[in-house]
Design an enzyme around this catalytic site. Structure first.
Site, PDB file in Angstrom:
ATOM      1  N   HIS A 139       0.835  -1.218   0.000  1.00 59.33           N
ATOM      2  CA  HIS A 139       0.000   0.000   0.000  1.00 59.33           C
ATOM      3  C   HIS A 139       0.865   1.263   0.000  1.00 59.33           C
ATOM      4  CE1 HIS A 139      -4.145  -1.641   0.402  1.00 59.33           C
ATOM      5  NE2 HIS A 139      -3.467  -2.705   0.784  1.00 59.33           N
ATOM      6  N   THR A 140       2.031   1.141  -0.551  1.00 62.96           N
ATOM      7  CA  THR A 140       2.909   2.312  -0.689  1.00 62.96           C
ATOM      8  C   THR A 140       2.895   2.834  -2.123  1.00 62.96           C
ATOM      9  OG1 THR A 140       4.693   0.713  -0.979  1.00 62.96           O
ATOM     10  CG2 THR A 140       4.526   1.761   1.179  1.00 62.96           C
ATOM     11  N   ASP A 141       2.508   1.985  -3.094  1.00 61.28           N
ATOM     12  CA  ASP A 141       2.662   2.421  -4.508  1.00 61.28           C
ATOM     13  C   ASP A 141       1.803   3.639  -4.832  1.00 61.28           C
ATOM     14  OD1 ASP A 141       0.296   0.869  -4.555  1.00 61.28           O
ATOM     15  OD2 ASP A 141       0.804  -0.185  -6.424  1.00 61.28           O
ATOM     16  N   ASP A 144       1.683  -3.718  -9.714  1.00 57.86           N
ATOM     17  CA  ASP A 144       1.439  -5.038 -10.305  1.00 57.86           C
ATOM     18  C   ASP A 144       1.761  -5.059 -11.797  1.00 57.86           C
ATOM     19  OD1 ASP A 144       0.500  -5.353  -7.765  1.00 57.86           O
ATOM     20  OD2 ASP A 144      -1.611  -5.449  -8.314  1.00 57.86           O
TER      21      ASP A 144
HETATM   22  C1  GLA Z   1      -2.949  -4.352  -4.997  1.00 61.61           C
HETATM   23  C2  GLA Z   1      -2.815  -3.188  -5.966  1.00 61.61           C
HETATM   24  C3  GLA Z   1      -1.391  -2.628  -5.964  1.00 61.61           C
HETATM   25  C4  GLA Z   1      -0.913  -2.337  -4.547  1.00 61.61           C
HETATM   26  C5  GLA Z   1      -1.186  -3.519  -3.617  1.00 61.61           C
HETATM   27  C6  GLA Z   1      -0.889  -3.202  -2.168  1.00 61.61           C
HETATM   28  O1  GLA Z   1      -2.184  -5.430  -5.435  1.00 61.61           O
HETATM   29  O2  GLA Z   1      -3.155  -3.595  -7.267  1.00 61.61           O
HETATM   30  O3  GLA Z   1      -1.333  -1.480  -6.775  1.00 61.61           O
HETATM   31  O4  GLA Z   1      -1.476  -1.153  -4.054  1.00 61.61           O
HETATM   32  O5  GLA Z   1      -2.533  -3.964  -3.694  1.00 61.61           O
HETATM   33  O6  GLA Z   1       0.457  -3.003  -1.983  1.00 61.61           O
END
Ligand code: GLA
Length: 384
Positions: free
Chosen positions: A37-39, A176
């Site tokens: 949850h940092t992106d 991702d």
């Molecule tokens: C999901 C989202 C990513 C990222 C993660 C948490 O996979 O698609 O963009 O925010 O959660 O790190």
């Protein structure tokens, strides 16, 4: 665990279409080692692409239609006229990822051509291993191979993210898609989500990745995810910033008691997670297991206590693996949260004792059925 291969998907194409495919492309899923949850906060992430993929075998058509067969949905079939791709399909929701990508490629000025596509993947859906990002990247590769065009891998990732944000309705960050596009063999990728720069961090050759699906079906993913994102934006705006990347930890800690407790804890997770991700990348690069084990443990606790995205069964799974590793295995929940998978990193010799402990204790203690998914850090869709 791998149920498919390029050869098998070519064969399936042949069985369905009665001829060999012209080309076969593939794009990997991913496991995030740390940086959760940092992106979408402009922070750091350290994912690895894994050796589980979405494959697409294809051949051109003379009209401007995509005929798509989905192996994972019992060979369900959809026809997508390239001019009407923007229409959503309520019945075959998987095809909306393809429609969204077509729409984004057209908007970006690519000229697309028709084709027969056989799509098959060995990533478990809904496990938090990015089967959707891998589908998006595989579709971009397939469509550009039909039209004979090329794309920069980062642009491909951005188009996939835009498709998911705008067409599918999930407000995900860039991690991702970027790791599926740009992953590197035997390496994790340190990504700075502020400027999208990447650095491959080679894993020590005797370390392995073990993913364990908790058997907890991810619930409320989109609503909780979008809510966390909003809470982070709210915390950033307290400091008059557009993103938490622009806030430093001492500034945040000084605001404790003034900023509401929820925003404070959400922001504390993000800022400390950014710091841990940078430490983890260095530890991985120099083979410093002790440090990696420590920061992965702290990351899990922060997701549990400050970000509130773990579940009791997943917390237990992390404890079981951590105990079995006896200081030799880094372990944490991975992905968006509320179910899904746990990731462990350990020397190869330690992995069997982690597996044994999961098999012996997890189901008995939680009633949930685990799936062991040994994984290797692999190349991205556009890295070859
Ligand atoms: C999901 C989202 C990513 C990222 C993660 C948490 O996979 O698609 O963009 O925010 O959660 O790190």
């Amino acid at each position: 665990m791998n149920t498919l291969s390029a050869a098998r998907v070519s064969e399936l194409f042949g069985e369905f279409f009665g001829s060999q495919p012209q080309t076969l492309v593939k794009a990997p899923g991913r496991v995030n080692l740390i940086g959760e949850h940092t992106d979408y906060n402009g922070g750091f992430v350290l994912p690895a692409a894994i050796n589980y993929h979405t494959y697409i075998a294809l051949r051109p058509r003379t009209d401007r239609v995509l005929r798509v067969i989905a192996w994972n949905f019992g060979n369900a079939e959809v026809e997508i006229p390239l001019t009407e791709a923007q229409q959503e399909d309520g019945q075959h929701s998987w095809s909306n990822y393809i429609r969204g990508v077509v729409q984004q490629l057209c908007r970006a000025g690519f000229t697309l051509a028709g084709g027969d596509l056989y799509v098959a993947g060995d990533l478990p859906a809904g496990a938090g291993l990015s089967s959707s990002a891998s589908l998006e990247m595989a579709v971009i590769r397939a469509l550009l191979s039909l039209s004979g065009e090329t794309i920069d891998p980062t642009q491909a990732a951005l188009l996939g993210q835009a498709a998911e944000n705008q067409f599918v309705g999930c407000n995900c960050g860039i991690m991702d898609q970027l790791i599926s596009a740009r992953g590197a063999t035997n390496s994790a990728l340190l990504i700075d989500c502020q400027d999208l720069s990447t650095r491959a961090v080679t894993m020590p050759s005797d370390w392995e990745i073990l993913i364990v699906h908790s058997g907890v079906k991810r619930g409320l993913v989109d609503s909780e995810y979008n809510q966390r994102r909003q809470q982070c934006e709210q915390a950033a705006s307290y400091f008059d910033q557009g993103s938490l990347r622009a806030v430093n930890l001492s500034e945040l800690l000084a605001a404790e008691g003034q900023l509401d407790d929820l925003s404070f804890r959400r922001a504390r997770h993000v800022l400390t997670e950014n710091a841990r991700t940078l430490i983890a990348a260095e530890a991985l690069a120099r083979g410093d297991l002790q440090t990696l084990v420590r920061v992965m443990g702290e990351s899990h606790n922060s997701m549990r206590d400050d970000f509130n995205i773990t579940t009791p069964a997943i917390d237990r799974l992390v404890e079981i693996i951590g105990d079995a590793g006896a200081g030799q295995a880094g372990v944490r929940m991975t992905g968006g949260g509320f179910g899904g998978c746990v990731v462990a990193v350990a020397p190869a010799g330690v992995i069997p004792q982690l597996m044994d402990a999961v098999n012996q204790r997890y189901q008995q203690e939680t009633g949930c059925t685990p799936t062991l998914i040994p994984a290797k850090a692999s190349a991205g869709a556009f890295s070859g």
